[in-house]
Design a protein around this motif. Structure first.
Motif, PDB file in Angstrom:
ATOM      1  N   PRO A  50      29.689  -7.739  28.049  1.00 56.07           N
ATOM      2  CA  PRO A  50      30.794  -6.834  28.366  1.00 56.07           C
ATOM      3  C   PRO A  50      31.458  -6.210  27.143  1.00 56.07           C
ATOM      4  O   PRO A  50      32.145  -5.200  27.260  1.00 56.07           O
ATOM      5  CB  PRO A  50      31.786  -7.711  29.143  1.00 56.07           C
ATOM      6  CG  PRO A  50      31.396  -9.110  28.841  1.00 56.07           C
ATOM      7  CD  PRO A  50      29.941  -9.117  28.479  1.00 56.07           C
ATOM      8  N   ASP A  51      31.245  -6.782  25.953  1.00 57.06           N
ATOM      9  CA  ASP A  51      31.824  -6.227  24.734  1.00 57.06           C
ATOM     10  C   ASP A  51      30.923  -5.175  24.085  1.00 57.06           C
ATOM     11  O   ASP A  51      31.333  -4.496  23.145  1.00 57.06           O
ATOM     12  CB  ASP A  51      32.101  -7.340  23.715  1.00 57.06           C
ATOM     13  CG  ASP A  51      33.144  -8.316  24.220  1.00 57.06           C
ATOM     14  OD1 ASP A  51      34.077  -7.875  24.944  1.00 57.06           O
ATOM     15  OD2 ASP A  51      33.029  -9.515  23.915  1.00 57.06           O
ATOM     16  N   ARG A  52      29.689  -5.034  24.568  1.00 53.15           N
ATOM     17  CA  ARG A  52      28.735  -4.128  23.934  1.00 53.15           C
ATOM     18  C   ARG A  52      29.154  -2.660  23.978  1.00 53.15           C
ATOM     19  O   ARG A  52      28.979  -1.953  22.986  1.00 53.15           O
ATOM     20  CB  ARG A  52      27.339  -4.321  24.547  1.00 53.15           C
ATOM     21  CG  ARG A  52      26.269  -3.528  23.861  1.00 53.15           C
ATOM     22  CD  ARG A  52      26.072  -3.969  22.409  1.00 53.15           C
ATOM     23  NE  ARG A  52      25.122  -3.070  21.755  1.00 53.15           N
ATOM     24  CZ  ARG A  52      25.345  -2.492  20.578  1.00 53.15           C
ATOM     25  NH1 ARG A  52      26.435  -2.740  19.892  1.00 53.15           N
ATOM     26  NH2 ARG A  52      24.456  -1.676  20.075  1.00 53.15           N
ATOM     27  N   PRO A  53      29.698  -2.138  25.077  1.00 49.80           N
ATOM     28  CA  PRO A  53      30.113  -0.726  25.054  1.00 49.80           C
ATOM     29  C   PRO A  53      31.143  -0.440  23.959  1.00 49.80           C
ATOM     30  O   PRO A  53      31.039   0.564  23.254  1.00 49.80           O
ATOM     31  CB  PRO A  53      30.697  -0.495  26.449  1.00 49.80           C
ATOM     32  CG  PRO A  53      29.965  -1.472  27.302  1.00 49.80           C
ATOM     33  CD  PRO A  53      29.804  -2.702  26.431  1.00 49.80           C
ATOM     34  N   ARG A  54      32.120  -1.332  23.781  1.00 53.22           N
ATOM     35  CA  ARG A  54      33.125  -1.134  22.731  1.00 53.22           C
ATOM     36  C   ARG A  54      32.474  -1.197  21.354  1.00 53.22           C
ATOM     37  O   ARG A  54      32.751  -0.369  20.483  1.00 53.22           O
ATOM     38  CB  ARG A  54      34.225  -2.185  22.835  1.00 53.22           C
ATOM     39  CG  ARG A  54      35.380  -1.937  21.870  1.00 53.22           C
ATOM     40  CD  ARG A  54      36.426  -3.067  21.957  1.00 53.22           C
ATOM     41  NE  ARG A  54      37.641  -2.734  21.260  1.00 53.22           N
ATOM     42  CZ  ARG A  54      37.790  -2.767  19.939  1.00 53.22           C
ATOM     43  NH1 ARG A  54      36.777  -3.104  19.155  1.00 53.22           N
ATOM     44  NH2 ARG A  54      38.952  -2.451  19.395  1.00 53.22           N
ATOM     45  N   ALA A  55      31.594  -2.169  21.155  1.00 50.79           N
ATOM     46  CA  ALA A  55      30.907  -2.309  19.865  1.00 50.79           C
ATOM     47  C   ALA A  55      30.042  -1.084  19.576  1.00 50.79           C
ATOM     48  O   ALA A  55      29.985  -0.606  18.438  1.00 50.79           O
ATOM     49  CB  ALA A  55      30.070  -3.585  19.846  1.00 50.79           C
ATOM     50  N   PHE A  56      29.381  -0.567  20.607  1.00 48.47           N
ATOM     51  CA  PHE A  56      28.541   0.619  20.443  1.00 48.47           C
ATOM     52  C   PHE A  56      29.379   1.801  19.958  1.00 48.47           C
ATOM     53  O   PHE A  56      29.015   2.493  19.006  1.00 48.47           O
ATOM     54  CB  PHE A  56      27.837   0.949  21.764  1.00 48.47           C
ATOM     55  CG  PHE A  56      26.932   2.148  21.690  1.00 48.47           C
ATOM     56  CD1 PHE A  56      25.623   2.005  21.279  1.00 48.47           C
ATOM     57  CD2 PHE A  56      27.382   3.415  22.038  1.00 48.47           C
ATOM     58  CE1 PHE A  56      24.777   3.114  21.203  1.00 48.47           C
ATOM     59  CE2 PHE A  56      26.554   4.521  21.971  1.00 48.47           C
ATOM     60  CZ  PHE A  56      25.240   4.369  21.557  1.00 48.47           C
ATOM     61  N   LEU A  57      30.508   2.037  20.631  1.00 49.83           N
ATOM     62  CA  LEU A  57      31.385   3.141  20.223  1.00 49.83           C
ATOM     63  C   LEU A  57      31.965   2.900  18.831  1.00 49.83           C
ATOM     64  O   LEU A  57      32.059   3.836  18.031  1.00 49.83           O
ATOM     65  CB  LEU A  57      32.524   3.326  21.227  1.00 49.83           C
ATOM     66  CG  LEU A  57      32.156   3.956  22.561  1.00 49.83           C
ATOM     67  CD1 LEU A  57      33.371   3.992  23.476  1.00 49.83           C
ATOM     68  CD2 LEU A  57      31.585   5.342  22.372  1.00 49.83           C
TER      69      LEU A  57
END
Length: 166
Positions: A50-57
């Motif tokens: 669930p933290d991957r989208p934030r990390a990607f951005l």
């Protein structure tokens, strides 16, 4: 990227005042990531972490690999985002941009936020001297297609291919 806010003064069906569009920075990651997750959900993309989208951005913004814009509507807050990737057009022999993502939260729809984001991408692309802006959307996303065509995008005659490496 100058970080200036752009305003869509056209009003909206809800009677909202102008939509403000601005460049997202590190301080905006939580808001941008929430919208990005909504975008991924819209396209039924399952994300294990669930933290991957934030990390990607965060990676894209920190490395200046994409332009991330946010749309704010008075009384509704940050309701939309767009992400643009810079590339080159071999056929035009010039830089080109790919509008990879454009999403407006359901609570912010019909406020002019999507149109304001799209117009700001186009304004900045002209300012940067790029050959054009390319995008793709799902075949059944007729609402988005209507917006893109109303703003001058033309459906190309090329076939799009993708080969997954997973």
């Amino acid at each position: 990227m100058n970080g200036r806010a752009a305003h869509d003064g056209s009003g909206s069906p809800r009677g909202e005042s102008a939509v403000a569009v601005r460049t997202a920075g590190e301080a905006d990651l939580d808001a941008a990531a929430a919208l990005f997750r909504g975008y991924l959900d819209f396209y039924e993309v399952t994300v294990g972490d669930p933290d991957r989208p934030r990390a990607f951005l965060a990676e894209r913004i920190a490395n200046d690999e994409s332009l991330v814009l946010l749309a704010e509507v008075p009384g509704a807050g940050t309701v939309g985002f767009a992400q643009v990737y810079r590339t080159f057009s071999s056929l035009a022999l010039r830089p080109a941009w790919i509008l990879g993502d454009l999403f407006v939260d359901p609570a912010g729809r019909r406020t002019g936020a999507g149109r304001a984001l799209l117009r700001e991408v186009l304004r900045r692309a002209r300012e940067a001297g790029v050959a054009g802006v390319q995008l793709e959307t799902a075949y059944d996303n007729t609402v988005a297609q209507g917006l893109y065509e109303a703003e001058g995008f033309v459906r190309e005659g090329f076939h799009l291919y993708f080969r997954s490496l997973d």
